[in-house]
Structures are given as structure tokens and as C-alpha cells.
Design an enzyme around this catalytic site. Structure first.
Site, PDB file in Angstrom:
ATOM      1  N   GLU A 261      -3.767   1.582   0.370  1.00 15.59           N
ATOM      2  CA  GLU A 261      -3.629   0.646  -0.744  1.00 15.59           C
ATOM      3  C   GLU A 261      -2.346   0.863  -1.537  1.00 15.59           C
ATOM      4  O   GLU A 261      -2.042   1.974  -1.969  1.00 15.59           O
ATOM      5  CB  GLU A 261      -4.847   0.781  -1.675  1.00 15.59           C
ATOM      6  CG  GLU A 261      -4.790  -0.032  -2.942  1.00 15.59           C
ATOM      7  CD  GLU A 261      -4.779  -1.529  -2.689  1.00 15.59           C
ATOM      8  OE1 GLU A 261      -3.983  -2.235  -3.345  1.00 15.59           O
ATOM      9  OE2 GLU A 261      -5.568  -1.993  -1.835  1.00 15.59           O
ATOM     10  N   THR A 305      -3.817  -8.119  -0.826  1.00 21.17           N
ATOM     11  CA  THR A 305      -4.536  -7.379   0.208  1.00 21.17           C
ATOM     12  C   THR A 305      -5.142  -8.314   1.249  1.00 21.17           C
ATOM     13  O   THR A 305      -5.118  -8.020   2.446  1.00 21.17           O
ATOM     14  CB  THR A 305      -5.642  -6.514  -0.417  1.00 21.17           C
ATOM     15  OG1 THR A 305      -5.037  -5.536  -1.267  1.00 21.17           O
ATOM     16  CG2 THR A 305      -6.461  -5.802   0.641  1.00 21.17           C
ATOM     17  N   HIS A 421      -4.526   2.055  -6.547  1.00 23.99           N
ATOM     18  CA  HIS A 421      -4.483   0.648  -6.935  1.00 23.99           C
ATOM     19  C   HIS A 421      -4.105   0.535  -8.403  1.00 23.99           C
ATOM     20  O   HIS A 421      -4.508   1.353  -9.218  1.00 23.99           O
ATOM     21  CB  HIS A 421      -5.858   0.006  -6.684  1.00 23.99           C
ATOM     22  CG  HIS A 421      -5.866  -1.496  -6.705  1.00 23.99           C
ATOM     23  ND1 HIS A 421      -5.579  -2.233  -7.819  1.00 23.99           N
ATOM     24  CD2 HIS A 421      -6.122  -2.391  -5.718  1.00 23.99           C
ATOM     25  CE1 HIS A 421      -5.669  -3.525  -7.521  1.00 23.99           C
ATOM     26  NE2 HIS A 421      -5.986  -3.639  -6.265  1.00 23.99           N
ATOM     27  N   ASP A 480      -0.443  -1.872   2.498  1.00 19.60           N
ATOM     28  CA  ASP A 480      -0.754  -3.304   2.531  1.00 19.60           C
ATOM     29  C   ASP A 480       0.218  -4.160   1.729  1.00 19.60           C
ATOM     30  O   ASP A 480       0.535  -5.277   2.110  1.00 19.60           O
ATOM     31  CB  ASP A 480      -2.192  -3.553   2.075  1.00 19.60           C
ATOM     32  CG  ASP A 480      -2.449  -3.124   0.634  1.00 19.60           C
ATOM     33  OD1 ASP A 480      -1.679  -2.295   0.099  1.00 19.60           O
ATOM     34  OD2 ASP A 480      -3.433  -3.607   0.038  1.00 19.60           O
ATOM     35  N   HIS A 481       0.706  -3.619   0.615  1.00 20.76           N
ATOM     36  CA  HIS A 481       1.664  -4.383  -0.205  1.00 20.76           C
ATOM     37  C   HIS A 481       2.332  -3.441  -1.198  1.00 20.76           C
ATOM     38  O   HIS A 481       2.001  -2.250  -1.264  1.00 20.76           O
ATOM     39  CB  HIS A 481       0.982  -5.550  -0.935  1.00 20.76           C
ATOM     40  CG  HIS A 481      -0.218  -5.153  -1.759  1.00 20.76           C
ATOM     41  ND1 HIS A 481      -0.116  -4.482  -2.950  1.00 20.76           N
ATOM     42  CD2 HIS A 481      -1.547  -5.326  -1.538  1.00 20.76           C
ATOM     43  CE1 HIS A 481      -1.322  -4.276  -3.445  1.00 20.76           C
ATOM     44  NE2 HIS A 481      -2.210  -4.765  -2.603  1.00 20.76           N
TER      45      HIS A 481
END
Length: 690
Positions: A261, A305, A421, A480-481
Site C-alpha cells: 500500500e 487502489t 496508508h 499500488d500508487h
């Protein structure tokens, strides 16, 4: 007393008195159902207030229709509307109890799917108290039928109806404003249907889902089978040949997808105050059997996501706005990697320590062919086990083992971490590195949650080695990003030791790690430019799965003749030579290029890159919004039957047991029936007193 009863009857018999009574009962039953039948995750006073008031705007709007009519008709219209609300609450209660989601218009239109999923079990999940939502309607009907309430037969004053309608709109506008303030982009990104109901109400959700369904149906109906030919023509022209040195190298192996994440590439080998932030991931990245890509970009849009997952397992981009998984995940036809592997004999499972409805995963995963989805109900939870969006990573990995060891091999297992996150907060007991000192509170905790993720990653790798899975598997780890957005340029500059960051720097900061490990791979750093859209074709070639007639917009990262233009969702692109960010063109040193001074050949390359970017994004949108894959027949692939999959805990556990009896290849079977959970070692402080 008789005087009081008489006055009460007079008040309730008046048009306004009856309207207020029905409105109050409408609000009360809705609010009670919210509190008792749904798990909406109310976390603060704003959300509590909105949950309390959100039945009122639509109650006023709907029941207010009765005020436009006179006589008994006005009263009975309000009762019928209240009855319809009861039916809607009742139906959603049953559906939510089974699927932890709400009935949408799209689901109702697919009535066969609903009956397949719900029909056989409805008697098992219904509770006698569910019928209490009809109590107010029954009482109102009796009061009218027995003439305890005698309708006002005078001519209606329709201005009251208009006033109530306007009041409803004003209240809803205020409701929406407060909701957006507490949760920005609530409707444009549509994280989770629970969020919409929590903030705006079940009745708004009904209307919103109807609007979405209408938009989707209109686009879908305009699509034709001939549209697929145009897509295939483009895909086949741009499909790259597999690299013979790698094709089929991982055939028959388990596949792990470790979803890191918000993990950015700059964290690899990054030091904060002299300490490595992610030592375990650094070792994995540099391992002699790990292929690591240092020019791999996230390509997500608003879906973040969910966009990453869409690209990873379908080689299709996210949408220009919103999330493809939430808007189309339940309704569209997909030819996703989990389904392809399922039909090749793999067990397929996703592990996630949050509610399954977030990003519509509980519906989308069925469309993608996931046999199992281990979400929040499968995990033991305590108040200190979770932070932010779900289970802390160390606890998540440790608890996932009991399901992982039961999956018949070979398996495809995606494990979605959560702790790293935004807003990057971590309790003191789990902090093992000091915050950075950029002065930006949002940014400074990033190294702490990244370190925690790294420790959890290291613990999981140790388990894989002890259990024997490490050598039997292809282990893919990717970010993911982005973790720190471009809205924090000063803090980013300080982290990277720069005076400032340019637009080009920010584009380069969209790099995320992508690593593929297998004991029979010759590792190293691969400098090819690529992105999440390229993962599916890369894995299919590594696994030796025929990939000549699929509709994929990415290319094998290991191919020697691939297009290295990497499109971003906003239409920008990067490449090893020229990159276009906004209105500017940059060379690979980050210098702005005067396009007038480019050679004819460079101008042609730039034009081709932009056309490739625009075309691939446009075709992806047409594939998703037009549901074009329903027209495409894939060789040796059977269309996914969503009704086969049920993710509720009781179903999942039963399916696991049946699968192990049928195919005795799980880790636990190969360990003589003995669990490997004891092999997992974690230093999670929450588990020390266990």
C-alpha cells in the site's frame, strides 16, 4: 382524558398533522434499521449527525407528494410511500445480511442473479424482528380504516407541497455539503456503498444507483460486436513477443501478489536519519533471483487502489473519473487473470483485512473469478488490531496463514496490505523509526508506516521460507500508487534532499516498486519503462499461458521489442526519451524541450507516443463502459459464472474443506495434516499477551 384523545385525533386527522406523523415514523424506522441491521462504520460526530438526519430530506420529498392531492387520496398516498420504504428497508436488510452490501438497481435488474444468490438461503437469514419495519404502516392503515383518523376533505393548498419539496432540496444540499466536507469526492470516487448510505441515506442510494444503471445501460446498448474488432486490431498491432528466455519459466508455480500500500520507489534503499527505512524489501529487491524494475510507474486515476487492481489483473485502465470496480465490477464481463488461472487448475484467493464492500471488491472479485475472498469476517479483531482502513499488516499476515495453508496448490494469492496508508499514523508501540522532520505532518509519518510494512513483509518472507512456499512460488511485490501526493512539494523536496521539485520530478515520483522473485530466475535491475497495465501479460508469459488472443492494453515487461511509452490516466506520458507532463515536453534529464527545435524524427516519435497514450486510454474506456468483452471469445476460456462464488465466512470455510478433500496438495496436507501456523513468528506487540 377523552378531551386529550379527541384533540389528538383532530391534530392527526389534519393534513399537516398526519403528514408529520407519517414523516416521523418514516424517519424512525429508517434510522432504527441503520443502527441495527447495517454496519456502516460511523467514526465521528459529523457522521453520527448525518446518519441521524439523512432519512429526512427524502422523507420530506417523497411523502410531500401526498400534499399535492386532496381528500383521502393524500393520506393513502403517504401510507403507500411509507409501505414502499418498508419493503425497501426489508429487502436491503436481508441482502445486506447475506452480502454486506445494498441492493442496487443493477442487481435488481439481474433478478436471476439475486435469486441464485439469495433465494435458497432467505429462510435461513430472515429474523422475525425484520417484519417490524411494517408495523407503522399497519398501524396507519388501521387508524384510517377504522376512521380513528378522519381525512381532511377540504381543498388542498398545494403551496404547502411546494414548500415541503423546496425544504427537502435545501436539507439535502446541506446534507451533501457536510458529507463532502467530511469525505471529499464521495460521489465522484464512490469508495463503498456503505459510505453513500452512511452519509446520504438509503433512499439517495436507490436513486443514485438507478442513475448509474441508466448511464451504464445506455452506453452498453450502443456497443456492438464490431467494436471488438477495432480493439483487437489495435491490441494485436501493439502486442509484443514474449522473451524466450523467460517464457514459461515459472510454469506451475504458486503466485503471490503482495500489494504494498502507497509504497513509492524512492523508499528502496532510502535512509532516514542514517537508518534504512525498508531493509527487508531492499534485500528482496536486490536478491539474485528477483527481477526488479526501477522505471515502473503507477498509472492510477481517481480509483487509486481499485485502479491498480483493475490494471494488474485485467490489463485495462481505470476510468477517467470514479472507479471501474465500483461502477462496472458487478455487471461487466471480464477475462481476468484469476479466472484464467482458475481454469488452468489454480486455486485463486484474495486476502484483505478490511470490509469486502470497499471498492466493491465483494462483487467485482466474483466477476474476476476469485474462488475465495478472505476479508474482515475471516480475521479476529480487537480494538488495537486495526488502524486506519483495517488490520495492521503484521496481524493480517499472521492470521492469513491459516487460510493460505489450506489452499490447494498451485494457487494464486493476492495479499493487500493496509497500514502504510494515508494519513500514515501508527501507535507508539509499533514505531521503530523516528518521523522525518519536513514540518509537514502528513508526510513525516510516512517512514514510520513504511518501516512497519517492511517488518511485516520480512516476517511473511520468513514464514514462506520455513513452510517451503518460498521456493515453490513466484512472489510479486508492487506498490499500488503514490504515497505522498504532489500537493506536498516542499516536504518531498526535503525528503529527497532537493531545493525544490519540478513537474518532471513529480512525474518520476510516480514510480513504484515492481519485483518478481522465483528461485529459477536470474535476477537483476531491469530499466525498461512500464507500468501496472503491463503486469498481467508479463505474468502470463512467465507462467507459460497462451496469450495471443487476449484483449490486454499492456505488454510483457520482459519482451525485447516492447513499446516503452507509459500513459498516465490524465493523458500525460513518460518514456526513456521524451515525456509529456501537462503542456510541457521533457527529455530524460528533466529538462524542458523546445518542441520547435525537435528533429522531424523526434516530432514523429512524440506524435506516436501521444497517439498511443490517447488511443489506449480511449479503447480501455470503451471496453469497460461498453462491456465489450461480452462479445469476445477467448480460446480455452469459459465465461465466468458469478453465481458460483460466495464469500460469506460459512461458505468460504466449507468450500476450503471441500477443496482439500478433492485435491490433496495444500501446504497443510503436505505437512501430514499438521498446521504450519506455529512457523509464523511475529513481534507484533498486540499479540504478546495472547
Amino acid at each position: 382524558m377523552s378531551s386529550f384523545i379527541k384533540k389528538t385525533r383532530q391534530v392527526l386527522s389534519s393534513r399537516s398533522g398526519f403528514f408529520i406523523l407519517v414523516l416521523f415514523l418514516f424517519w424512525l424506522k429508517t434510522y432504527i434499521v441503520y443502527q441495527n441491521n447495517f454496519t456502516l462504520g460511523v467514526n465521528n460526530n459529523v457522521q453520527r449527525f448525518l446518519l441521524f438526519v439523512n432519512p429526512l430530506p427524502f422523507g420530506l420529498l417523497l411523502l410531500g407528494l401526498g400534499l399535492y392531492f386532496g381528500g383521502r387520496k393524500s393520506y393513502w398516498i403517504e401510507v403507500i410511500i411509507s409501505l414502499l420504504q418498508s419493503v425497501w428497508l426489508f429487502a436491503n436488510t436481508l441482502y445486506y445480511r447475506e452480502f454486506s452490501d445494498f441492493l442496487s438497481v443493477g442487481i435488481i435488474k439481474s433478478s436471476s442473479s439475486v435469486s441464485n444468490n439469495l433465494g435458497l438461503s432467505v429462510l435461513e437469514i430472515i429474523h422475525p424482528t425484520d417484519f417490524l419495519v411494517f408495523l407503522d404502516v399497519l398501524v396507519l392503515m388501521l387508524l384510517l380504516s377504522l376512521k380513528v383518523i378522519q381525512p381532511d376533505l377540504s381543498r388542498p393548498k398545494r403551496r404547502y407541497g411546494v414548500i415541503i419539496s423546496v425544504l427537502a432540496v435545501v436539507l439535502f444540499a446541506g446534507n451533501l455539503g457536510l458529507a463532502e466536507k467530511d469525505r471529499s469526492q464521495l460521489l465522484t470516487r464512490t469508495f463503498d456503498n456503505n459510505y453513500i448510505v452512511k452519509y446520504l441515506g438509503l433512499d439517495f442510494f436507490a436513486g443514485y444507483s438507478a442513475y448509474q444503471s441508466h448511464q451504464q445501460t445506455a452506453t452498453r446498448e450502443n456497443a456492438r460486436a464490431s467494436d471488438v474488432e477495432k480493439v483487437l486490431d489495435y491490441v494485436n498491432k501493439n502486442r509484443s513477443e514474449p522473451n524466450i528466455s523467460y517464457y514459461g519459466k515459472a510454469k506451475g508455480k504458486n503466485v503471490f501478489i503482495l500489494h504494498l500500500e502507497s509504497f513509492q520507489q524512492f523508499l528502496i534503499n532510502y535512509k532516514s536519519d542514517g537508518q534504512e527505512v525498508t531493509p527487508n524489501i531492499n534485500r528482496f529487491y536486490a536478491d539474485q533471483h528477483t527481477l526488479s524494475f526501477d522505471n515502473f510507474f503507477n498509472q492510477v486515476g481517481q480509483g487509486k487502489t481499485s485502479d491498480a487492481e483493475m490494471m494488474l489483473e485485467n490489463s485495462l485502465y481505470g476510468l477517467p473519473s470514479g472507479s471501474g470496480m465500483t461502477s462496472y465490477g458487478a455487471s461487466n464481463t471480464f477475462q481476468a487473470l484469476p479466472a484464467i488461472l482458475d481454469q488452468k487448475g489454480y486455486s485463486t484467493a484474495s486476502f484483505h483485512g478490511d470490509v469486502g464492500s470497499f471498492w466493491n471488491r465483494d462483487n467485482t472479485y466474483k466477476s474476476w473469478g476469485y474462488q475465495y475472498f478472505f476479508d474482515e469476517p475471516y480475521y479476529k479483531t480487537k480494538s488495537n488490531y486495526s488502524i486506519g482502513y483495517g488490520l495492521k499488516d503484521k496481524i493480517f499476515f499472521q492470521q492469513s496463514v491459516k487460510y493460505l495453508e489450506q489452499l490447494p496448490q498451485p494457487f494464486y494469492a493476492k495479499m493487500i496490505t493496509l497500514t502504510n496508508h494515508y494519513p500514515y499514523e501508527l501507535d507508539k508501540d509499533n514505531q521503530s523509526i523516528a518521523k522525518t522532520k519536513t514540518g509537514d505532518k502528513t508526510v513525516d509519518g510516512y517512514v514510520q508506516t513504511a518501516r512497519y510494512l517492511d517488518q511485516a513483509f520480512g516476517e511473511f518472507m520468513n514464514y514462506l521460507k520455513k513452510s517451503g512456499l518460498y521456493d515453490k512460488s513466484v512472489i510479486v511485490a508492487y506498490g499500488d500508487h503514490y504515497g505522498i501526493s504532489e500537493n506536498h512539494p516542499k516536504a518531498l523536496a526535503k525528503l529527497l534532499g532537493k531545493k525544490s521539485v519540478t513537474k518532471y520530478d513529480l512525474a518520476m515520483l510516480q514510480k513504484v516498486p515492481f519485483m518478481i522473485h522465483s528461485d529459477n530466475l536470474q535476477g537483476g535491475i531491469n530499466h525498461t519503462y512500464g507500468g501496472e497495465i503491463d503486469v498481467m501479460p508479463t505474468l502470463m508469459d512467465l507462467l507459460g499461458i497462451q496469450n495471443t488472443d487476449t484483449i490486454q492494453l499492456g505488454n510483457d515487461l520482459l519482451s525485447t521489442n516492447r513499446n516503452q511509452t507509459v500513459p498516465f490516466r490524465n493523458g500525460d506520458f513518460v518514456s526513456p526519451d521524451l515525456s509529456k507532463i501537462g503542456s510541457k515536453v521533457y527529455d530524460n534529464q528533466g529538462n524542458i524541450v523546445n518542441t520547435k527545435k525537435l528533429t522531424a524524427q523526434q516530432k514523429e516519435i512524440l506524435k506516436d507516443q501521444q497517439e498511443h497514450t490517447d488511443k489506449s486510454l480511449s479503447l480501455s474506456d470503451k471496453i469497460v463502459t461498453g462491456d465489450l468483452l461480452r462479445f469476445h471469445t477467448l480460446q480455452d476460456f469459459t465465461k465466468v459464472d458469478k453465481s458460483q462464488y460466495k464469500y460469506k465466512y460459512s461458505y468460504g470455510i466449507k468450500a476450503l474443506k471441500q477443496a482439500q478433500k478433492k485435491k490433496k496438495t495444500s501446504v497443510i496436507e503436505q505437512n501430514g495434516g499438521k498446521s504450519t501456523q506455529d512457523l509464523y513468528q511475529t513481534d507484533a506487540p498486540e499479540l504478546k499477551d495472547k
